[in-house]
Scaffold this motif. Structure first.
Motif, PDB file in Angstrom:
ATOM      1  N   GLY A   1      -4.790  28.368  -9.951  1.00 40.31           N
ATOM      2  CA  GLY A   1      -3.882  27.315 -10.397  1.00 40.31           C
ATOM      3  C   GLY A   1      -2.472  27.779 -10.667  1.00 40.31           C
ATOM      4  O   GLY A   1      -1.691  27.057 -11.293  1.00 40.31           O
ATOM      5  N   LEU A   2      -2.096  28.960 -10.199  1.00 44.72           N
ATOM      6  CA  LEU A   2      -0.769  29.510 -10.456  1.00 44.72           C
ATOM      7  C   LEU A   2       0.174  29.116  -9.328  1.00 44.72           C
ATOM      8  O   LEU A   2      -0.056  29.438  -8.165  1.00 44.72           O
ATOM      9  N   TRP A   3       1.244  28.413  -9.653  1.00 42.84           N
ATOM     10  CA  TRP A   3       2.262  28.031  -8.678  1.00 42.84           C
ATOM     11  C   TRP A   3       3.607  27.899  -9.376  1.00 42.84           C
ATOM     12  O   TRP A   3       3.692  27.857 -10.610  1.00 42.84           O
ATOM     13  N   LEU A   4       4.649  27.813  -8.581  1.00 46.32           N
ATOM     14  CA  LEU A   4       6.015  27.713  -9.111  1.00 46.32           C
ATOM     15  C   LEU A   4       6.825  26.790  -8.210  1.00 46.32           C
ATOM     16  O   LEU A   4       6.702  26.833  -6.984  1.00 46.32           O
ATOM     17  N   VAL A   5       7.643  25.957  -8.824  1.00 45.60           N
ATOM     18  CA  VAL A   5       8.595  25.092  -8.127  1.00 45.60           C
ATOM     19  C   VAL A   5       9.981  25.420  -8.653  1.00 45.60           C
ATOM     20  O   VAL A   5      10.163  25.621  -9.866  1.00 45.60           O
ATOM     21  N   LEU A   6      10.972  25.509  -7.754  1.00 44.15           N
ATOM     22  CA  LEU A   6      12.341  25.740  -8.203  1.00 44.15           C
ATOM     23  C   LEU A   6      13.293  24.788  -7.501  1.00 44.15           C
ATOM     24  O   LEU A   6      13.041  24.342  -6.384  1.00 44.15           O
ATOM     25  N   ALA A   7      14.380  24.463  -8.182  1.00 41.50           N
ATOM     26  CA  ALA A   7      15.419  23.591  -7.650  1.00 41.50           C
ATOM     27  C   ALA A   7      16.752  24.300  -7.737  1.00 41.50           C
ATOM     28  O   ALA A   7      17.038  24.999  -8.716  1.00 41.50           O
ATOM     29  N   ASP A   8      17.580  24.125  -6.709  1.00 44.05           N
ATOM     30  CA  ASP A   8      18.895  24.745  -6.634  1.00 44.05           C
ATOM     31  C   ASP A   8      19.949  23.660  -6.837  1.00 44.05           C
ATOM     32  O   ASP A   8      20.097  22.754  -6.021  1.00 44.05           O
ATOM     33  N   LEU A   9      20.701  23.754  -7.947  1.00 39.39           N
ATOM     34  CA  LEU A   9      21.739  22.778  -8.248  1.00 39.39           C
ATOM     35  C   LEU A   9      23.100  23.202  -7.726  1.00 39.39           C
ATOM     36  O   LEU A   9      24.097  22.544  -7.988  1.00 39.39           O
ATOM     37  N   GLY A  10      23.165  24.323  -7.026  1.00 41.81           N
ATOM     38  CA  GLY A  10      24.439  24.830  -6.535  1.00 41.81           C
ATOM     39  C   GLY A  10      24.965  25.953  -7.398  1.00 41.81           C
ATOM     40  O   GLY A  10      25.228  27.056  -6.905  1.00 41.81           O
ATOM     41  N   ASN A  11      25.137  25.705  -8.687  1.00 45.62           N
ATOM     42  CA  ASN A  11      25.605  26.746  -9.599  1.00 45.62           C
ATOM     43  C   ASN A  11      24.505  27.247 -10.521  1.00 45.62           C
ATOM     44  O   ASN A  11      24.735  28.116 -11.351  1.00 45.62           O
ATOM     45  N   GLN A  12      23.297  26.676 -10.380  1.00 45.09           N
ATOM     46  CA  GLN A  12      22.229  27.026 -11.303  1.00 45.09           C
ATOM     47  C   GLN A  12      20.875  26.760 -10.658  1.00 45.09           C
ATOM     48  O   GLN A  12      20.713  25.808  -9.889  1.00 45.09           O
ATOM     49  N   LEU A  13      19.903  27.617 -10.978  1.00 49.45           N
ATOM     50  CA  LEU A  13      18.522  27.404 -10.572  1.00 49.45           C
ATOM     51  C   LEU A  13      17.723  26.910 -11.764  1.00 49.45           C
ATOM     52  O   LEU A  13      17.949  27.328 -12.908  1.00 49.45           O
ATOM     53  N   ARG A  14      16.782  25.997 -11.491  1.00 49.13           N
ATOM     54  CA  ARG A  14      15.813  25.569 -12.476  1.00 49.13           C
ATOM     55  C   ARG A  14      14.432  25.801 -11.884  1.00 49.13           C
ATOM     56  O   ARG A  14      14.225  25.536 -10.698  1.00 49.13           O
ATOM     57  N   PHE A  15      13.497  26.274 -12.682  1.00 52.96           N
ATOM     58  CA  PHE A  15      12.163  26.502 -12.154  1.00 52.96           C
ATOM     59  C   PHE A  15      11.127  26.101 -13.194  1.00 52.96           C
ATOM     60  O   PHE A  15      11.406  26.000 -14.390  1.00 52.96           O
ATOM     61  N   TYR A  16       9.912  25.883 -12.696  1.00 51.60           N
ATOM     62  CA  TYR A  16       8.770  25.666 -13.577  1.00 51.60           C
ATOM     63  C   TYR A  16       7.584  26.400 -12.991  1.00 51.60           C
ATOM     64  O   TYR A  16       7.259  26.246 -11.811  1.00 51.60           O
ATOM     65  N   CYS A  17       6.917  27.198 -13.833  1.00 47.22           N
ATOM     66  CA  CYS A  17       5.706  27.917 -13.453  1.00 47.22           C
ATOM     67  C   CYS A  17       4.517  27.264 -14.166  1.00 47.22           C
ATOM     68  O   CYS A  17       4.566  27.024 -15.378  1.00 47.22           O
ATOM     69  N   SER A  18       3.465  26.970 -13.417  1.00 50.37           N
ATOM     70  CA  SER A  18       2.335  26.207 -13.940  1.00 50.37           C
ATOM     71  C   SER A  18       1.678  26.858 -15.154  1.00 50.37           C
ATOM     72  O   SER A  18       1.097  26.172 -16.000  1.00 50.37           O
TER      73      SER A  18
END
Length: 329
Positions: free
Chosen positions: A65-82
């Motif tokens: 059940g381990l996964w990660l999603v990340l988003a690139d806003l241009g000047n910043q990364l946001r991520f979430y790890c399960s």
């Protein structure tokens, strides 16, 4: 030793990612709101290639059940790890989670720095700060998240409406931000936002204004249709958080902080989010308003409580990363 670099897969269908991340609220609130906030496109990547028929990520049998999603806003990364949703992690799970977080971020920054000379990794939960610091640089700016479901907001009093504005008690009006407001917002913000960024956020800014009295009965031309004296303001940022909240010192002790914050939240509640269609179950009611508040800022914490916000346990941090990254052996 450098972390292993997992495969990353781009996900153009944000609705499936939103549904997955929504099931991990409120822990995943910074990423979830980033994906929902209108006005700015984001690119989304994950450590899994696809979803199964039940809308769950397709993982290997060893992934637990381990996964990660990340988003690139241009000047910043946001991520979430399960793993951030687990109440308790074993030593082995924590090590695996840290390796995935560090490895996924490193791979993305190596392959997608796109000529940038720096970038931030934002809203990093306490549990990942040690691996972020070891691999990318020291974390800073400890803040807590205060949040409220947008369908649970207390009411805000509105006495009427005029062109481009809502009339509030006491004769104040609430409007969107304007180009001439940027200097004021910059001068009162603790974060040095570029003027060009604030310009893009003006449609997502709420300003309380005081009507101007006519200068004289003989003044030429029609009276001003909208007031120009700024009493208070706040902005919804690209990640969905509300910031730059400020009340003019001459007009404090009038509950203007609560009024401008509630006015902004109600506007957010009435704005359709990105990547949501009419037949999508990710309705407006599943949106959240939230703010980052420095843990020592007691007046702001009390303000969030007054408008019905809850305070999330733990803190979040930021890290500035110089690019390009040096490749590790």
């Amino acid at each position: 030793m450098a972390p292993a670099l997992p495969a990353l897969y781009e996900h153009g269908d944000h609705s499936l990612v939103l549904a997955l991340v929504r099931s991990h609220l409120v822990n995943a609130l910074p990423l979830y709101s980033t994906l929902r906030t209108p006005g700015y496109p984001v690119h989304v990547w994950a450590t899994f290639p696809a979803f199964d028929a039940a809308g769950q990520p397709v993982l290997g049998t060893e992934d637990d059940g381990l996964w990660l999603v990340l988003a690139d806003l241009g000047n910043q990364l946001r991520f979430y790890c399960s793993y951030a949703s687990h109440d308790k992690l074993s030593t082995e799970q924590r090590a695996r989670g840290e390796e995935l977080v560090a490895g996924a971020l490193r791979r993305y920054l190596l392959e997608h720095h796109n000529g940038r000379d720096r970038i931030s990794i934002g809203a990093v939960p306490d549990m990942w700060t040690s691996c972020i610091s070891r691999n990318f640089g020291e974390c800073f700016s400890a803040s807590t998240i205060h949040w409220v479901p947008l369908d649970k907001l207390p009411p805000v009093a509105i006495n009427g409406a005029t062109a481009g504005a809502s009339v509030l008690p006491g004769g104040m009006v609430a409007t969107e931000g304007r180009e001439e407001d940027i200097t004021e917002i910059l001068s009162t913000s603790e974060v040095p936002h570029p003027p060009s960024y604030l310009s893009t956020r003006l449609p997502y800014t709420t300003v309380l204004r005081q009507p101007c009295a006519p200068s004289s009965a003989s003044s030429a031309g029609p009276p001003a249709s909208t007031p120009s004296i700024i009493l208070a303001h706040c902005t919804t940022h690209r990640d969905g958080s509300i910031g730059t909240l400020h009340v003019s010192p001459a007009h404090r002790q009038r509950s203007l902080g609560s009024q401008v914050l509630l006015a902004r939240l109600h506007t957010m509640a009435s704005t359709p989010p990105c990547h949501v269609t009419d037949d999508d179950d990710d309705s407006r009611a599943s949106g959240y308003g939230f703010c980052y508040v420095h843990k020592e800022n007691e007046p702001s914490r009390r303000l969030m409580q007054r408008v019905g916000m809850s305070e999330q346990e733990g803190e979040v941090w930021w890290c500035r990363v110089k690019l390009p990254l040096a490749k590790q052996a």
